[in-house]
Write an enzyme that holds these catalytic residues in place. Structure first.
Site, PDB file in Angstrom:
ATOM      1  N   LYS A  39       0.832  -1.237   0.125  1.00  0.00           N
ATOM      2  CA  LYS A  39      -0.136   0.075   0.119  1.00  0.00           C
ATOM      3  C   LYS A  39       0.870   1.423   0.013  1.00  0.00           C
ATOM      4  O   LYS A  39       2.165   1.256   0.483  1.00  0.00           O
ATOM      5  CB  LYS A  39      -0.887   0.047   1.393  1.00  0.00           C
ATOM      6  CG  LYS A  39      -1.557   1.335   1.632  1.00  0.00           C
ATOM      7  CD  LYS A  39      -2.792   1.399   0.773  1.00  0.00           C
ATOM      8  CE  LYS A  39      -3.871   2.657   1.093  1.00  0.00           C
ATOM      9  NZ  LYS A  39      -4.767   2.946   0.198  1.00  0.00           N
ATOM     10  N   ASN A  98     -13.542   3.665  -4.438  1.00  0.00           N
ATOM     11  CA  ASN A  98     -12.828   3.742  -3.291  1.00  0.00           C
ATOM     12  C   ASN A  98     -12.341   5.021  -2.839  1.00  0.00           C
ATOM     13  O   ASN A  98     -11.895   5.610  -3.761  1.00  0.00           O
ATOM     14  CB  ASN A  98     -11.808   2.791  -2.915  1.00  0.00           C
ATOM     15  CG  ASN A  98     -10.462   3.170  -3.271  1.00  0.00           C
ATOM     16  OD1 ASN A  98      -9.949   3.846  -2.631  1.00  0.00           O
ATOM     17  ND2 ASN A  98     -10.034   2.919  -4.540  1.00  0.00           N
ATOM     18  N   ASN A 154      -3.775   4.117 -12.098  1.00  0.00           N
ATOM     19  CA  ASN A 154      -4.426   4.299 -11.037  1.00  0.00           C
ATOM     20  C   ASN A 154      -6.048   4.128 -11.208  1.00  0.00           C
ATOM     21  O   ASN A 154      -6.363   3.991 -12.242  1.00  0.00           O
ATOM     22  CB  ASN A 154      -3.918   5.481 -10.209  1.00  0.00           C
ATOM     23  CG  ASN A 154      -4.037   5.239  -8.583  1.00  0.00           C
ATOM     24  OD1 ASN A 154      -4.892   4.740  -8.076  1.00  0.00           O
ATOM     25  ND2 ASN A 154      -2.669   5.724  -8.157  1.00  0.00           N
ATOM     26  N   ASN A 185       3.852   6.737  -6.488  1.00  0.00           N
ATOM     27  CA  ASN A 185       2.198   6.817  -6.838  1.00  0.00           C
ATOM     28  C   ASN A 185       2.132   8.554  -7.205  1.00  0.00           C
ATOM     29  O   ASN A 185       1.891   9.135  -6.176  1.00  0.00           O
ATOM     30  CB  ASN A 185       1.473   6.434  -5.660  1.00  0.00           C
ATOM     31  CG  ASN A 185       0.012   6.787  -5.608  1.00  0.00           C
ATOM     32  OD1 ASN A 185      -0.474   7.426  -6.681  1.00  0.00           O
ATOM     33  ND2 ASN A 185      -0.547   6.641  -4.754  1.00  0.00           N
ATOM     34  N   LYS A 245       3.727   5.306 -11.195  1.00  0.00           N
ATOM     35  CA  LYS A 245       2.385   5.135 -11.510  1.00  0.00           C
ATOM     36  C   LYS A 245       1.525   6.173 -11.952  1.00  0.00           C
ATOM     37  O   LYS A 245       1.261   7.232 -11.275  1.00  0.00           O
ATOM     38  CB  LYS A 245       1.923   4.409  -9.992  1.00  0.00           C
ATOM     39  CG  LYS A 245       0.398   4.087 -10.266  1.00  0.00           C
ATOM     40  CD  LYS A 245      -0.057   3.035  -9.103  1.00  0.00           C
ATOM     41  CE  LYS A 245      -1.280   2.360  -9.372  1.00  0.00           C
ATOM     42  NZ  LYS A 245      -1.805   1.555  -8.091  1.00  0.00           N
ATOM     43  N   CYS A 280      -0.993  11.019  -6.852  1.00  0.00           N
ATOM     44  CA  CYS A 280      -1.599  11.566  -5.686  1.00  0.00           C
ATOM     45  C   CYS A 280      -1.682  13.036  -5.659  1.00  0.00           C
ATOM     46  O   CYS A 280      -0.734  13.482  -6.559  1.00  0.00           O
ATOM     47  CB  CYS A 280      -0.929  10.988  -4.303  1.00  0.00           C
ATOM     48  SG  CYS A 280       0.597  11.382  -4.497  1.00  0.00           S
TER      49      CYS A 280
HETATM   50  C1  LIG Z   1      -9.270  -0.110  -1.935  1.00  0.00           C
HETATM   51  C2  LIG Z   1      -8.033   0.651  -3.018  1.00  0.00           C
HETATM   52  C3  LIG Z   1      -6.893   1.095  -2.487  1.00  0.00           C
HETATM   53  C4  LIG Z   1      -5.956   1.680  -3.130  1.00  0.00           C
HETATM   54  N1  LIG Z   1      -4.860   2.132  -2.737  1.00  0.00           N
HETATM   55  C5  LIG Z   1      -3.904   2.670  -3.648  1.00  0.00           C
HETATM   56  C6  LIG Z   1      -2.919   3.143  -2.984  1.00  0.00           C
HETATM   57  O1  LIG Z   1      -2.691   3.286  -1.741  1.00  0.00           O
HETATM   58  N2  LIG Z   1      -1.725   3.326  -3.985  1.00  0.00           N
HETATM   59  C7  LIG Z   1      -1.826   3.402  -5.447  1.00  0.00           C
HETATM   60  O2  LIG Z   1      -0.928   3.526  -6.068  1.00  0.00           O
HETATM   61  N3  LIG Z   1      -2.998   2.791  -5.709  1.00  0.00           N
HETATM   62  C8  LIG Z   1      -3.728   2.420  -4.919  1.00  0.00           C
HETATM   63  N4  LIG Z   1      -5.165   1.659  -5.526  1.00  0.00           N
HETATM   64  C9  LIG Z   1      -5.297   1.693  -6.912  1.00  0.00           C
HETATM   65  C10 LIG Z   1      -4.702   0.185  -7.363  1.00  0.00           C
HETATM   66  O3  LIG Z   1      -3.579   0.223  -7.047  1.00  0.00           O
HETATM   67  C11 LIG Z   1      -5.198  -0.128  -9.020  1.00  0.00           C
HETATM   68  O4  LIG Z   1      -4.167   1.143  -9.719  1.00  0.00           O
HETATM   69  C12 LIG Z   1      -6.605   0.286  -9.008  1.00  0.00           C
HETATM   70  O5  LIG Z   1      -7.406  -0.201  -8.166  1.00  0.00           O
HETATM   71  C13 LIG Z   1      -6.963  -0.375 -10.484  1.00  0.00           C
HETATM   72  O6  LIG Z   1      -6.783  -1.677 -10.441  1.00  0.00           O
HETATM   73  P1  LIG Z   1      -7.876  -2.885 -10.208  1.00  0.00           P
HETATM   74  O7  LIG Z   1      -9.082  -2.440 -11.209  1.00  0.00           O
HETATM   75  O8  LIG Z   1      -7.319  -4.125 -10.624  1.00  0.00           O
HETATM   76  O9  LIG Z   1      -8.364  -2.732  -9.070  1.00  0.00           O
HETATM   77  C14 LIG Z   1      -6.206   1.367  -4.579  1.00  0.00           C
HETATM   78  C15 LIG Z   1      -7.303   0.547  -5.060  1.00  0.00           C
HETATM   79  C16 LIG Z   1      -8.225   0.348  -4.427  1.00  0.00           C
HETATM   80  C17 LIG Z   1      -9.536  -0.504  -5.015  1.00  0.00           C
END
Ligand SMILES: Cc1cc2nc3c(=O)[nH]c(=O)nc-3n(C[C@H](O)[C@H](O)[C@H](O)COP(=O)(O)O)c2cc1C
Ligand SMILES: Cc1cc2nc3c(=O)[nH]c(=O)nc-3n(C[C@H](O)[C@H](O)[C@H](O)COP(=O)(O)OP(=O)(O)OC[C@H]3O[C@@H](n4cnc5c(N)ncnc54)[C@H](O)[C@@H]3O)c2cc1C
Ligand SMILES: Cc1cc2nc3c(=O)[nH]c(=O)nc-3n(C[C@H](O)[C@H](O)[C@H](O)COP(=O)(O)OP(=O)(O)OC[C@H]3O[C@@H](n4cnc5c(N)ncnc54)[C@H](O)[C@@H]3O)c2cc1C
Ligand SMILES: Cc1cc2nc3c(=O)[nH]c(=O)nc-3n(C[C@H](O)[C@H](O)[C@H](O)COP(=O)(O)O)c2cc1C
Ligand code: FES
Ligand code: FES
Lengths: 314, 281, 314, 281
Positions: A43, A67, A189, A124, A162, A127
């Protein structure tokens, strides 16, 4: 013999499947042998301790989720003292995701996490950057270039940038990240979105808006991964809406060298190991011996270059 | 009010070192009364190593017009390794539970669990008081069974809208529990009456621990009584969940701690928490 | 008595439900009385005759679709001589969607379609602007302002500016459109996306990429509609992924004064008339007498302004 | 090669002035052979005002793991206003048709139609030749019935991979058609053999019109023979569809026209087109 390994800059991964930041933690070890994964991505952490956003932090939308976790973080000391030692037990490379509110804070953290046991740093840059009205670094090529240069100077470890799907300048941002010194791009992301409860008239997330992830994001993220693979020479790691082996193949064919699985793990915690097994079976069935037989094998020759770089759909 | 972050170390012992994603088979799925349904699954023994208060994360089926995406958390109503059964007591609240209600015997249901931290029954606690309303009974039922097995003395205050809505009374009675029912329609379920009732129980037999779940109102009452008489207690809480495994941090709630207010994950540090640490909402 | 009518600038619509451009034509009259609709919006037309994109022009993705129709157009003469007279038979206002490759061509067309029988002009500024490397006008505030000023000068009819979700500058673009003279905003067009057939390794659309529409788009388009309603004083017309009455209510609560239904009509050709009936029933059931009781009733008071304007999700 | 746009005016008379979105009920849905299934629906008379060659747009059901989104176009295999039945003959090709195959008797199916332009049987055409393979038979079956009703002389060349895969032979035979079967396994389905066969038919009885569908190979053959002997013909074509109603313009194909190549919508100007105008793909 089938070889699932892939090369991401200087790093060799045993297979192209890894978790997406924020959707994985050591807790997944209660469900599967996390050592079977291509890499282990934390994370996002920040330098100091942060609380994250108000609840509800998650809601469901048609076939996907939003989220607004924010970045609750225990800070860099906790990471160095507890997280890094914990992952010593595994040989899958540890990738730490970091973020900062300002370029300098970001770079400082980048240096601070460059410790033995960390194999790569995922930055990341999706952000918010408080120096630019809260716009994420990766919204613009200029701020991307700027922050990547500082981050590059702060560490000798591989740097994965990212990107965000919220920008209208995907290819330019990708090139700026490469120019700034990224060793790979993670694309992408979550997409900024919203949902309102019609009964209460309140936004469904405590934070009003949040990020769309899951199957709905896939066609958008795949398009971005494809655009990025065309725009840069460094490896692209696809991410967004992957839940099946077919989804993985789609990203690899589009030009991604590896992929991250996020939300799908919430639905099926064992999704990643199932995908790794199916990927191997697929390669056997289709007589592929190595991943580069698949990567970037998209048959787009008939299409004009102008189309490839288009940034809007009529 | 300062809110600090989760102060939980990965060193914490998970209730279960191993959690399973398993396809179970529906044995039955039928209404208990107007509001609640009982789902009985055939489940392998390995996933039935449960503690009362734990939950499973259910992948509700996809139907025309009902297409839940995320899993839905559901307390374990009963777990019976001997006969390979896992039971849930649920109420139709929306898409996911409506889809759950369509499951016919023989159909598969993918479950993840057992998850979270269950209730604690300390050896030096003898007289236990369960206070529950509605679906809270689902959560407290396995606790009652476990308490019974351990030879504890059990009092269960069951609250409902009306006498017909009272559930699991026979279940608690068969476990030798002293049952007290209170209902809205009989105007016996008010806080004042409950307080009098519980004060009475404390005065006559004494109570060593409170167990409750869900309601903010009941939480406050038991916190007051607990503090007044120095009685320990536990509460099972709910929160929106995505992963159910402790990874996404979406299910946090605020808790009192010596260092201030902290966030804890309902799916991992909970769903059962110390009564006095819990905060109203 | 329930009054479903809504005000869009100078135009009063009998109800807030109208079709989205490109998903409606006179052919729908074979299925329902199109005179029951709040307005009738044409497929985008261009000045000259155009052929549109290669086939396949459509493909399915998880719970949604991609299209790359392009803008096949019979040109402005056909519109004036055949289309406008055809719609004289209906009293629902005719809204013509137009687009151009350059600002001047766009403005010329705008003038040419300003004929009796046309109630408003929807300017599809989400289409590529060949003067700016093919970036759509609505990608940037500056090009939006520029084109809107010229369009404003070209007509006295109400001008609705249709925005794109592919920009990273939604609020700024919305403000630029208002400043340039738009009477309303239509939010939004499709999101650039892609899908690859894993068997053939070919992109599923003849044009490689296309626009995502349908339920997957809704949380993104709703967020944009909300951002735009906060950013401007002119009415916002929500569009994206609407298929149920609840979806409509979500947009109205978020601040939209009316909505357009697109892809849902492909799935259920009678969706719009069902929604109008259900909307009326909803208002009766909840004791609302007019649409303004619902419009912009979102309960977001608890949230900070900074959150409202955020352009990325962490 | 210059491609012009659709040169179709809204003035064109649609085959049906009114099209319906209707929920029908499944009467039966069972395999015809290894590849094909027959779906029989109970349908109201108003939607059974069909022309052979028209199609319906089906909203395939949503199932676990099978979640089609768009409708799927399907030729009318049979329409019987007298008994209120609508039939489709289909092959499982992917998600939508796989979902269709799960429909059980009594279940609802939402259909939109009848859609498109059907086949034309001119009064001065007496000897008709149908040439079809696989699912093409589904499209030509109602044409054969209509031709029979109008007292036409019918020859049907049915092509398939192997004799067991031949379908609807009895159906055509009952309509008094002269049946010729050709198969890959018997090596009789090649172009050369077909050409010889058809030349023979032309020489003996004469043929006034060709009807075919789908295959590029058969199109070319009939175009050549039609041009050689000045025989009219029609072909039913397929294309990916979204709306099915003529609104989205996704289903275009290219056609020869006096003014050059034009685009026409398969769902609206088609799916039946003039044989000589059609272009290979
Ligand atoms: C609950 C949740 C928390 C996330 N937290 C982060 C994070 O802390 N840092 C980050 O770069 N991406 C975060 N993401 C984004 C995911 O890493 C990913 O880029 C995004 O969910 C798309 O992929 P998916 O469709 O397979 O979930 C988060 C996604 C979700 C669903
Ligand atoms: C640990 C735990 C144990 C539970 N045990 C039971 C039980 O034994 N019996 C029972 O009937 N219910 C129980 N619940 C509540 C149950 O999870 C919700 O009723 C259910 O998720 C509602 O889903 P839905 O799709 O039907 O409703 P919707 O309102 O459509 O759900 C929308 C979303 O909100 C979430 N959600 C809605 N209500 C709740 C809630 N109360 N808690 C957490 N998430 C919620 C859903 O999971 C879903 O993601 C429990 C909840 C938790 C957290
Ligand atoms: C006018 C018309 C009449 C037809 N009649 C019949 C019939 O009588 N019997 C029969 O078995 N099939 C018929 N087809 C083909 C049938 O529509 C496709 O087999 C079906 O859509 C496949 O859907 P799927 O989800 O199973 O396959 P998938 O491959 O998963 O479909 C993916 C997408 O491609 C589209 N698609 C795939 N194949 C075709 C195709 N051949 N034509 C148009 N779109 C396609 C689907 O509609 C869907 O949108 C007809 C097609 C058309 C256009
Ligand atoms: C097949 C198709 C064609 C479209 N053509 C146009 C167009 O010509 N002009 C335009 O402004 N938008 C066009 N759109 C976009 C729609 O008007 C609408 O903005 C978008 O589809 C989102 O709404 P929906 O999710 O309800 O479909 C088209 C969309 C589809 C699906
Ligand atoms: S639900 Fe993911 S951490 Fe609790
Ligand atoms: S499918 Fe929409 S025009 Fe033919």
């Amino acid at each position: 013999m089938v070889d699932l390994s892939v090369q991401i800059g200087d790093l060799r991964l045993k297979n192209p499947i890894m978790p997406a930041s924020g959707t994985f933690s050591e807790d997944l070890a209660t469900m599967l042998d996390i050592n079977t994964l291509g890499a282990l991505v934390t994370k996002t952490i920040t330098h100091g301790i942060r609380q994250g956003n108000p609840t509800p932090r998650v809601c469901e939308v048609a076939g996907s989720m939003l989220n607004s976790i924010g970045i609750p973080s225990k800070g860099v000391d906790y990471f160095r003292n507890v997280t890094v030692p914990y992952y010593q037990a595994y040989d899958s490379p540890l990738v730490v995701s970091i973020s900062g509110n300002t370029t300098d804070e970001f770079a400082q953290l980048c240096e601070a996490v460059s410790v033995p046991g960390v194999a790569a740093i995922e930055v990341n840059i999706s952000c918010p950057n408080i120096e630019e009205d809260g716009k994420a670094f990766a919204m613009r090529p200029s701020s991307t270039l700027d922050v990547m240069r500082k981050l590059r100077a702060a560490t000798d470890l591989p740097l994965w940038a990212k990107l965000t799907p919220n920008t209208g300048e995907t290819s330019d941002v990708a090139r700026a990240a490469q120019e700034g010194g990224a060793d790979a791009l993670v694309v992408c992301n979550t997409m900024l979105a919203m949902s309102i409860d019609v009964q209460s008239r309140k936004p469904r997330l405590g934070n009003l808006m949040g990020g769309l992830s899951g199957p709905s994001l896939k066609p958008i993220a795949l398009r971005m991964a494809y655009q990025c693979a065309k725009a840069v020479d460094i490896p692209v790691i696809g991410c967004g809406g992957i839940s099946t082996t077919e989804d993985v193949l789609e990203y690899l064919i589009a030009g991604a060298s590896a992929v991250q699985v996020g939300t799908a793990t919430f639905i099926n915690p064992t999704a990643m190991i199932r995908i790794i097994a199916e990927l191997e079976a697929y390669m056997v069935a289709y007589n592929f011996s190595k991943m580069t037989d698949i990567i970037n094998s998209v048959r787009d020759e008939e299409a004009a270059d102008t189309v490839v770089f288009m940034e809007t759909a009529p | 009010m300062t809110v600090a972050v989760v102060d939980v170390t990965p060193g914490i012992v998970p209730a279960n070192e191993q959690v399973f994603e398993t396809e179970c088979q529906v044995i039955s799925n039928s209404p208990v009364n107007n509001d609640y349904r009982l789902l009985v699954l055939a489940a392998p023994a390995e996933i039935l190593n449960c503690t009362p208060g734990q939950f499973f994360h259910l992948q509700c089926p996809v139907r025309e017009g009902l297409q839940p995406y995320l899993r839905r958390p559901m307390s374990i109503y009963g777990y019976f390794p001997e006969k390979g059964e896992l039971q849930f007591l649920y109420k139709i609240a929306g898409t996911g539970t409506a889809a759950l209600a369509t499951l016919a015997p023989g159909e598969p249901l993918n479950v993840v669990g057992p998850l979270g931290q269950g209730f604690d029954i300390r050896d030096d606690w003898q007289n236990l008081l369960l206070l529950a309303r509605g679906v809270g009974l689902a959560t407290l039922a396995p606790l009652a069974l476990e308490a019974h097995k351990r030879g504890k003395t059990l009092t269960a205050i069951c609250s409902a809208r009306s006498p017909e809505m009272l559930m699991s009374i026979d279940y608690f009675r068969d476990l030798g529990a002293n049952i007290i029912t209170v209902t809205d329609s009989e105007e016996t379920s008010g806080l004042e009456n409950l307080e009098k009732l519980i004060e009475g129980l404390i005065a006559t037999n004494g109570i060593d621990a409170f167990y409750t779940c869900g309601s903010n109102r009941l939480l406050k009452l038991l916190q007051t009584l607990g503090a007044r008489h120095n009685i320990s207690g536990q509460i099972a809480l709910e929160q929106q969940m995505a992963c159910g495994l402790g990874m996404c941090q979406c299910c946090v709630r605020s808790f009192q701690s010596p260092t201030g207010i902290v966030h804890k994950r309902v799916c991992k540090e909970g769903p059962v928490f110390d009564l006095q640490e819990a905060m109203g909402w």
